[in-house]
Enzyme design. Structure first.
Site, short mmCIF file in Angstrom:
data_model
loop_
_atom_site.label_atom_id
_atom_site.label_comp_id
_atom_site.label_asym_id
_atom_site.label_seq_id
_atom_site.Cartn_x
_atom_site.Cartn_y
_atom_site.Cartn_z
N HIS A 24 0.93 -1.31 -0.11
CA HIS A 24 0.07 -0.03 0.01
C HIS A 24 0.77 1.22 -0.04
CE1 HIS A 24 -3.79 2.20 1.32
NE2 HIS A 24 -2.69 3.05 1.60
N GLU A 25 1.83 1.27 0.91
CA GLU A 25 2.71 2.65 1.02
C GLU A 25 3.60 2.49 -0.18
OE1 GLU A 25 2.09 4.60 3.16
OE2 GLU A 25 0.76 3.34 4.23
N HIS A 73 1.98 4.54 -2.89
CA HIS A 73 2.13 5.89 -2.71
C HIS A 73 3.52 6.58 -3.50
CE1 HIS A 73 -1.56 6.87 -0.62
NE2 HIS A 73 -1.27 5.95 0.44
N HIS A 87 -6.01 8.76 -2.48
CA HIS A 87 -6.55 7.11 -2.56
C HIS A 87 -7.41 7.20 -3.59
CE1 HIS A 87 -4.52 6.87 1.40
NE2 HIS A 87 -4.48 5.58 1.12
#
Length: 282
Positions: free
Chosen positions: A202-203, A206, A212
């Protein structure tokens, strides 16, 4: 100028003048924690050079990561005290030599430095980060997308937990520094590996997308599939029609895994809230 330093699990607030340099900050911080300035490394969107003026490289009330290097003299002294076994009088049985193989060079697309909190079981926390760094799926993602993250560190749960939400991970400056929550909320153990690995993916998403939005979630799903495929190649599986099939095992009793999606959504809502408050202040 007011600055906060995250060092050895503690946050230290110090005041500085406009003309103070990074070296001045190291000296002042060193007096607070009783460490030589030469052993202190300060990180804020990358490494801070000693001759830089604080006002040019950090903002007021910024939080700076502090790393403490091990004193080389202490390390050398410990090494010198190690006993080297004497093989001169030993007798060895003759065995065929193993074929010489050249080790595969380490990829440059990795996490350059791992840092854990100064809490009990630091060795387990470090092994946890090492396992993530060396995870087959994570390595595949890093190589495929040519990502290098200077710092991967353990997040302090106390600083990122509220009564209604908790942050599982943070990505600073699009991949300059990633933090992960490794420990349980009660500090009595470590979180489920699959949950933390998913948070790391998930990170890493980024690195490309800050918000999101649909593009973020599309890339997140793509990276997850890439990691699963790489994991599959490294495991024995059953093949049907020359195609392997692998479904990650779901543990219905694992509370962390069951609530992972909820936690991610809460963390995203918290970030949007913080982002909105900053815009209003400006």
């Amino acid at each position: 100028m007011e600055l906060k330093f995250s060092c050895r699990g503690n946050v230290i607030a110090l005041s500085f003048n406009e003309n103070d340099t990074v070296l001045d900050a190291k000296e002042k911080l060193g007096q607070e924690i009783d460490v030589s300035p030469s052993l202190i490394k300060l990180l804020y969107k990358g490494n801070l050079s000693d001759d830089s003026h604080l006002q040019d490289v950090v903002k007021n009330e910024s939080k700076i990561m502090c790393l403490i290097r091990q004193d080389k003299d202490i390390v050398n002294q410990a090494i010198s005290q190690l006993k080297v076994p004497d093989y001169s009088t030993n007798t060895y049985s003759l065995k065929p030599k193993k074929p010489h193989t050249t080790p595969k060079p380490a990829s440059i697309y990795t996490f350059n430095e791992l840092v854990v909190l100064d809490y009990p079981h630091k060795d387990r926390a470090l092994r946890y980060l090492e396992r993530l760094r060396d995870d087959t799926g994570i390595k595949k993602i890093m190589d495929s997308h040519r990502w290098t993250v200077p710092l991967l560190s353990e997040m302090d749960p106390a600083e990122h937990t509220r009564h209604d939400s908790k942050t599982l991970g943070l990505n600073h400056n699009q991949g300059a520094h990633i933090e992960l929550r490794l420990r349980t909320d009660r500090y009595d153990g470590f979180r489920d590996y699959k949950t933390v690995k998913s948070t790391l993916i998930h990170e890493l998403t980024h690195n490309v997308h800050g918000e999101h939005d649909s593009s973020f979630w599309e890339l997140f799903r793509q990276l997850t599939k890439e990691a699963d495929a790489a994991d599959l190649l490294g495991k024995p599986g059953s093949y049907v029609s020359d195609r392997a099939s692998y479904t990650p095992q779901q543990d219905n009793d694992d509370e962390d895994q069951k609530n992972h999606r909820r936690d991610l959504l809460l963390a995203a809502a918290e970030r949007r809230k913080q982002s909105g408050s900053k815009v209003q202040k400006e």
